[in-house]
Design a protein around this motif. Structure first.
Motif, mmCIF file in Angstrom:
data_model
loop_
_atom_site.group_PDB
_atom_site.id
_atom_site.type_symbol
_atom_site.label_atom_id
_atom_site.label_comp_id
_atom_site.label_asym_id
_atom_site.label_seq_id
_atom_site.Cartn_x
_atom_site.Cartn_y
_atom_site.Cartn_z
ATOM 1 N N MET A 291 7.820 -6.337 -5.090
ATOM 2 C CA MET A 291 7.041 -4.581 -4.621
ATOM 3 C C MET A 291 6.459 -4.785 -5.614
ATOM 4 O O MET A 291 5.411 -3.350 -5.228
ATOM 5 C CB MET A 291 8.666 -3.596 -4.563
ATOM 6 C CG MET A 291 9.594 -3.848 -3.293
ATOM 7 S SD MET A 291 8.559 -3.586 -2.005
ATOM 8 C CE MET A 291 9.972 -4.251 -0.410
ATOM 9 N N GLN A 292 6.622 -4.791 -6.925
ATOM 10 C CA GLN A 292 5.770 -4.356 -8.478
ATOM 11 C C GLN A 292 3.895 -4.441 -8.266
ATOM 12 O O GLN A 292 3.124 -4.942 -7.893
ATOM 13 C CB GLN A 292 6.483 -4.777 -9.409
ATOM 14 C CG GLN A 292 5.494 -4.032 -10.301
ATOM 15 C CD GLN A 292 5.273 -3.205 -10.872
ATOM 16 O OE1 GLN A 292 5.835 -2.107 -10.470
ATOM 17 N NE2 GLN A 292 4.059 -3.037 -11.172
ATOM 18 N N SER A 293 4.614 -6.403 -7.617
ATOM 19 C CA SER A 293 3.265 -6.973 -7.432
ATOM 20 C C SER A 293 2.380 -6.555 -5.803
ATOM 21 O O SER A 293 1.303 -6.948 -5.726
ATOM 22 C CB SER A 293 3.359 -8.330 -7.562
ATOM 23 O OG SER A 293 4.747 -8.744 -6.039
ATOM 24 N N LEU A 294 3.399 -6.228 -5.035
ATOM 25 C CA LEU A 294 2.461 -5.525 -3.845
ATOM 26 C C LEU A 294 2.478 -4.282 -3.669
ATOM 27 O O LEU A 294 2.314 -3.317 -2.656
ATOM 28 C CB LEU A 294 2.976 -5.664 -2.348
ATOM 29 C CG LEU A 294 3.779 -7.666 -2.400
ATOM 30 C CD1 LEU A 294 4.656 -7.435 -1.003
ATOM 31 C CD2 LEU A 294 2.598 -7.704 -1.912
ATOM 32 N N SER A 295 2.865 -2.678 -5.155
ATOM 33 C CA SER A 295 2.230 -1.721 -4.989
ATOM 34 C C SER A 295 1.057 -1.003 -5.191
ATOM 35 O O SER A 295 0.859 -0.066 -4.722
ATOM 36 C CB SER A 295 3.442 -1.271 -5.882
ATOM 37 O OG SER A 295 2.577 -1.460 -6.825
ATOM 38 N N ARG A 296 0.087 -2.091 -5.240
ATOM 39 C CA ARG A 296 -1.058 -1.270 -5.115
ATOM 40 C C ARG A 296 -1.721 -1.445 -4.105
ATOM 41 O O ARG A 296 -2.556 -1.151 -3.601
ATOM 42 C CB ARG A 296 -1.690 -2.495 -6.090
ATOM 43 C CG ARG A 296 -2.091 -3.949 -5.804
ATOM 44 C CD ARG A 296 -3.505 -5.130 -6.148
ATOM 45 N NE ARG A 296 -2.566 -5.543 -7.544
ATOM 46 C CZ ARG A 296 -3.214 -5.686 -8.951
ATOM 47 N NH1 ARG A 296 -4.444 -6.082 -8.330
ATOM 48 N NH2 ARG A 296 -2.534 -6.491 -9.955
ATOM 49 N N TYR A 297 -1.510 -2.748 -2.619
ATOM 50 C CA TYR A 297 -1.520 -2.227 -1.266
ATOM 51 C C TYR A 297 -0.957 -1.416 -0.625
ATOM 52 O O TYR A 297 -1.397 -0.935 0.459
ATOM 53 C CB TYR A 297 -1.094 -3.533 -0.545
ATOM 54 C CG TYR A 297 -2.267 -4.909 -1.531
ATOM 55 C CD1 TYR A 297 -3.321 -4.991 -1.325
ATOM 56 C CD2 TYR A 297 -0.989 -5.580 -2.385
ATOM 57 C CE1 TYR A 297 -4.148 -5.997 -2.192
ATOM 58 C CE2 TYR A 297 -1.698 -7.292 -2.745
ATOM 59 C CZ TYR A 297 -2.809 -7.084 -3.224
ATOM 60 O OH TYR A 297 -3.311 -7.673 -3.393
ATOM 61 N N SER A 298 0.422 -0.743 -0.947
ATOM 62 C CA SER A 298 0.924 -0.254 0.012
ATOM 63 C C SER A 298 2.255 1.154 -1.716
ATOM 64 O O SER A 298 2.621 0.433 -1.932
ATOM 65 C CB SER A 298 2.213 -0.240 0.207
ATOM 66 O OG SER A 298 2.851 0.782 1.200
ATOM 67 N N ARG A 299 1.436 2.452 -0.818
ATOM 68 C CA ARG A 299 2.581 3.275 -2.057
ATOM 69 C C ARG A 299 4.347 3.230 -1.352
ATOM 70 O O ARG A 299 4.645 3.470 -1.684
ATOM 71 C CB ARG A 299 1.192 4.753 -0.853
ATOM 72 C CG ARG A 299 2.699 5.888 -1.810
ATOM 73 C CD ARG A 299 1.929 7.112 -2.412
ATOM 74 N NE ARG A 299 0.664 6.783 -2.747
ATOM 75 C CZ ARG A 299 0.146 7.146 -4.045
ATOM 76 N NH1 ARG A 299 1.352 7.595 -4.792
ATOM 77 N NH2 ARG A 299 -0.435 7.533 -3.771
ATOM 78 N N GLN A 300 4.027 2.952 -0.155
ATOM 79 C CA GLN A 300 5.324 2.768 0.308
ATOM 80 C C GLN A 300 6.377 1.400 -0.541
ATOM 81 O O GLN A 300 7.440 1.724 -0.929
ATOM 82 C CB GLN A 300 6.158 1.946 1.818
ATOM 83 C CG GLN A 300 7.239 2.645 2.507
ATOM 84 C CD GLN A 300 7.478 3.441 2.850
ATOM 85 O OE1 GLN A 300 6.815 4.152 2.573
ATOM 86 N NE2 GLN A 300 8.770 3.793 2.035
ATOM 87 N N ASN A 301 6.023 0.776 -1.110
ATOM 88 C CA ASN A 301 6.574 -0.523 -1.632
ATOM 89 C C ASN A 301 6.211 -0.273 -3.262
ATOM 90 O O ASN A 301 7.196 -0.466 -3.516
ATOM 91 C CB ASN A 301 5.346 -1.690 -1.754
ATOM 92 C CG ASN A 301 5.059 -1.992 -0.627
ATOM 93 O OD1 ASN A 301 6.184 -2.784 0.396
ATOM 94 N ND2 ASN A 301 3.801 -3.012 -0.176
ATOM 95 N N ALA A 302 5.701 0.760 -3.876
ATOM 96 C CA ALA A 302 6.322 1.559 -4.880
ATOM 97 C C ALA A 302 7.229 2.427 -4.940
ATOM 98 O O ALA A 302 7.693 1.928 -6.016
ATOM 99 C CB ALA A 302 4.743 2.265 -5.854
ATOM 100 N N ILE A 303 6.969 3.246 -3.787
ATOM 101 C CA ILE A 303 8.520 3.516 -3.360
ATOM 102 C C ILE A 303 9.579 3.128 -3.666
ATOM 103 O O ILE A 303 11.015 3.216 -4.187
ATOM 104 C CB ILE A 303 8.573 5.332 -2.338
ATOM 105 C CG1 ILE A 303 7.042 6.018 -2.814
ATOM 106 C CG2 ILE A 303 9.951 5.649 -2.360
ATOM 107 C CD1 ILE A 303 6.956 6.850 -1.900
#
Length: 834
Positions: A291-303
């Motif tokens: 999720m950390q690595s994909l968080s730049r593509y989606s705010r939902q991943n960061a959450i």
């Protein structure tokens, strides 16, 4: 090849293989131990006790091995009360009571627990590999027998932890209870019939994406299978507002709205899936990194990463075990309109918990199939959510209905929720279990609280079960019941003594049929004489007590030797004036030690020719020994400073005589407001003696009062009556709300008991006529019950003068048949209500 037939047999899809040694074995080699669970009664558990129960569940779950499933299944099935009219010797009022509750609907609750040992692969199985979706099921073998043995050991440890808690009891189900016998349907068969009773045959089961049907019953399923559906916070218990006040809390389990408070046929399934926690947390660590690595593509991943990290932080910092959980409510009805209402009810109850109601139609068949006892390992993994044990257990239903006492003796009360009749023993069973040390009772209820109705109901049932009942009353509360018994027995029982100027009550405390004067008899005579002689604020000296004891002993010795002496107060007075005066002179007893002249002067009004010469010189004995229901109505003399206390004392002495002679027979004395007359300094030792001794003779003393000021201000009452009454009965205390702290301190009530008492009549069902009563036993067991009676019993108990006259006049026209009169008036009133 996959089975594509539209219909198939239950046998071909049946996931269970056998039941052996008390365990259910599935065709996929899962082993399940089954228990019946006894939960605490509703409205009797405090917040602290709920926390203790929650901790016990958590402790027990932690002993289960990895890849286990806990399936708690609570059944709530609508039933109707069927009266038991076949009892031998059932009287008119008892029969009318049973018929009053005929067909009364109530919710029958049963709780079962299934502990399943499965495999890692099975726990990851999704709905597309459910046994319903397979063409055929090939039974597997249990490869690792040691795993099975360790699981059974863990199950036994699990059961021991819960049983030792004192709040929950587990009982292992036998093979016959699981599979059934020729006469009884087993739990598995009952599940397929959606019935807690015997199922004569299996019903057709229809499963579609739109609805599921079992026989004529259509199911609706609401699930809690996603963290998004859960409330923001869970707790072990919640405040039940309807029975709470600003001074007290009524507590229920957090999931109670999905249990007894949901008034429809339903099953509440609670699952906890115990996997390898360390492995689960490692998997979450990996997911968080993704999720950390994909968080730049989606705010939902960061959450999502933040949520996962918070979950991991809590798990590691507090040492919590990660599990999966699922909860669902499976309700059913054979009526389409009722089913719509049920859907709304379940949804609203879930919403009241802070949950998002999710009506699930697609997964209903697979979840129904997983709910089969012993088939929890077939649960679809995608329907569960990750949580910790502590949070999952908060969603367990934590209470059950009021239970009947297993004792043969008892009284009939009603459940405060449904109104179902209950059999409760508040005398014998608590003694046997060590909850109480005596059968004595203290009853407190203000005017209008239903006190007289409850007491009539109590004494009538004790009388019908063979008890000897002696009542000292000051308000004609028992006149109707006594007269009914009198007419029913044709004068052989139901004796009503009342004081009038023309026919005053008279006694002879010195008389015994066999001239046996034991210690109790001598002490009661001495206490009576002291009460007549001394004022309340003038206690007798030790010398005076000894002199009086000697006088009583010597007089008794004289009447035993000389049959010509008639035992009565007149001859005792003459003995004191002659023979005993000479004894005192010979012994040189000083006047200051025992003033015989003063003694004779004070007692002269009770001697022949005196104002009260009739009181203690009766020439006929009251046949208390053989009459089983006797009422002394002394309302006419309740304000008389002399007659009232003396009459009350002598009645109590007569009861003690009855108590000593009737061995092995239950007897009880009920003293209404008359206790005020005996609450004097001179009577303290006598009352203490009565209360401490009556239990040894299979008896009980009951004091009933409505004046809170008197019990608060009287140390005699507190020391001799309240402290020796292990059963306390309180009615509606709202009139004393502002002073209840005093009552609580006096009676030694706990905060739990206070909350129960203040909930009385707070949320009564307007469709029923009843008043609630709190019964506490030994400070450890307590509950609120409903006193609900039939119209026939009401007419027998009523204290309304117009109603009593109506019954009495009609009975006179019908040849003194009170039962017929009550029956006629009751039928007339029931017709008018219709």
């Amino acid at each position: 090849m996959r089975n594509i037939m539209k219909a198939t047999t239950l046998e071909s899809r049946f996931p269970l293989l056998s039941v052996e040694h008390g365990c259910i074995v599935s065709k996929d080699a899962d082993i399940t131990a089954a228990f019946e669970v006894e939960l605490p009664e509703v409205y009797t558990v405090t917040a602290e006790e709920y926390e203790g129960i929650h901790a016990t569940w958590c402790k027990a779950i932690k002993v289960l091995p990895d890849h286990s499933v806990l399936h708690k299944q609570d059944w709530y099935v609508k039933e109707r009360y069927r009266p038991d009219l076949g009892k031998e010797g059932m009287g008119f009022l008892a029969r009318s009571y049973e018929m009053h509750f005929n067909e009364r609907p109530f919710l029958h609750h049963k709780c079962y627990l299934f502990l399943t040992k499965t495999t890692k692969e099975r726990m990851r199985q999704q709905s597309n590999w459910n046994t319903l979706c397979r063409g055929h099921i090939v039974p597997k073998e249990i490869q690792d027998k040691e795993t099975a043995v360790k699981f059974i050991e863990a199950v036994e440890q699990f059961a021991r932890i819960l049983n030792d808690s004192g709040h929950i009891k587990l009982r292992r189900l036998s093979d016959d209870e699981l599979t059934g016998t020729d006469k009884e349907t087993g739990i598995i068969g009952r599940y397929f019939a959606l019935s807690l009773g015997n199922a004569d045959c299996l019903e057709d089961i229809e499963m579609t994406a739109r609805e599921m049907r079992v026989g004529d019953n259509r199911l609706c399923l609401h699930t809690l299978s996603d963290t998004e559906d859960l409330p923001a916070a869970v707790a072990t218990d919640c405040r039940y507002e309807r029975l709470s006040t600003d001074r007290s809390d009524c507590r229920l389990s957090f999931a109670a709205p999905l249990g007894l408070l949901l008034p429809c046929n339903h099953i509440y399934n609670q699952y906890v899936f115990i996997g390898n926690s360390d492995e689960e947390l490692r998997r979450f660590e990996k997911t968080a990194r993704n999720m950390q690595s994909l968080s730049r593509y989606s705010r939902q991943n960061a959450i999502n990463r933040e949520w996962i990290e918070e979950y991991l932080n809590e798990a590691h910092s507090q040492g919590l075990k990660s599990v999966r959980a699922h909860f669902n409510v499976m309700a059913w009805s054979d009526d389409a309109e009722e089913l719509k209402r049920i859907k709304n009810d379940v949804g609203s109850q879930m919403a009241s918990m802070g949950c998002v109601p999710r009506h699930n139609t697609t997964d209903c068949p697979t979840l129904f199939w997983a709910g089969i006892p012993g088939n929890a390992a077939d649960f679809p993994a995608e329907e569960s959510f990750h949580t910790f044990i502590e949070q999952a257990v908060c969603l367990f239903a934590g209470e059950t209905n009021y239970k009947d006492s297993p004792s043969a003796f008892g009284i009939r009360m009603a459940d405060r929720i449904s109104g179902k009749p209950l059999h409760i023993d508040i005398s014998d069973l608590p003694m046997k279990r060590g909850v109480t040390t005596n059968r004595n009772k203290f009853v407190l209820g203000p005017s209008g609280s239903g006190k007289s109705f409850f007491m009539n109901h109590l004494v009538r049932q004790y009388y019908e079960q063979g008890s000897h009942v002696v009542l000292v009353d000051t308000g004609n509360s028992y006149q109707g019941l006594c007269e009914m018994i009198h007419r029913k027995t044709k004068g052989k029982d139901g004796v009503y003594y009342t004081y009038t100027e023309d026919n005053p009550i008279s006694f002879n405390p010195f008389y015994t049929e066999d001239k046996v004067y034991d210690i109790e008899k001598r002490e009661s005579i001495k206490t009576l004489l002291l009460t007549l002689w001394k004022k309340d604020n003038e206690p007798a000296t030790r010398a005076e007590e000894v002199a009086l004891s000697n006088a009583v002993s010597q007089y008794i010795g004289r009447i035993k030797e000389d049959n010509s002496i008639v035992p009565c107060f007149n001859t005792f007075y003459e003995f004191i004036d002659t023979d005993y005066r000479k004894v005192l002179e010979d012994k040189k007893v000083r006047e200051k030690d025992f003033d015989i002249a003063s003694f004779l002067n004070v007692l002269e009004p009770y001697y022949k020719g005196g104002e009260y010469n009739y009181l203690l010189n009766s020439d006929k004995e009251l046949d208390l020994l053989h009459k089983r229901f006797i009422v002394f109505e002394i309302d006419q003399i309740k304000e008389h400073a002399i007659l009232f206390p003396v009459t009350t004392i002598i009645i109590m002495e007569l009861f003690i005589n009855k108590m000593r002679r009737l061995q092995g027979i239950r007897k009880m004395i009920i003293i209404e407001e008359a206790w005020k007359a005996i609450a004097s300094a001179n009577m303290a030792s006598y009352v203490k003696y009565l209360y401490k001794t009556v239990r040894k003779y299979f008896g009980e003393a009951i004091v009933v009062t409505q004046e809170v000021d008197d019990i608060i201000s009287s140390p005699i009452v507190k020391e001799s009556i309240i402290n020796n009454s292990d059963c306390k009965i309180l009615l509606d205390q709202r009139k004393f709300m502002n002073r209840f702290d005093q009552i609580q301190g006096l009676l030694g009530l706990t905060e739990k008991e206070k909350s129960q008492i203040l909930s009385i009549n707070q949320s009564n069902d307007s469709s029923r006529r009843y008043k609630e009563v709190w019964i506490g036993l030994g400070g450890t067991q307590s509950a609120v019950y409903a006193t609900e009676v039939s119209i026939h019993e009401y007419l027998a108990y009523t204290t309304e003068e117009t109603e009593k006259m109506e019954v009495r006049e009609l009975a006179g026209k019908l040849g003194s048949d009170m039962e017929a009169a009550i029956r006629q008036i009751a039928e007339k009133r029931m017709d008018e209500e219709k």
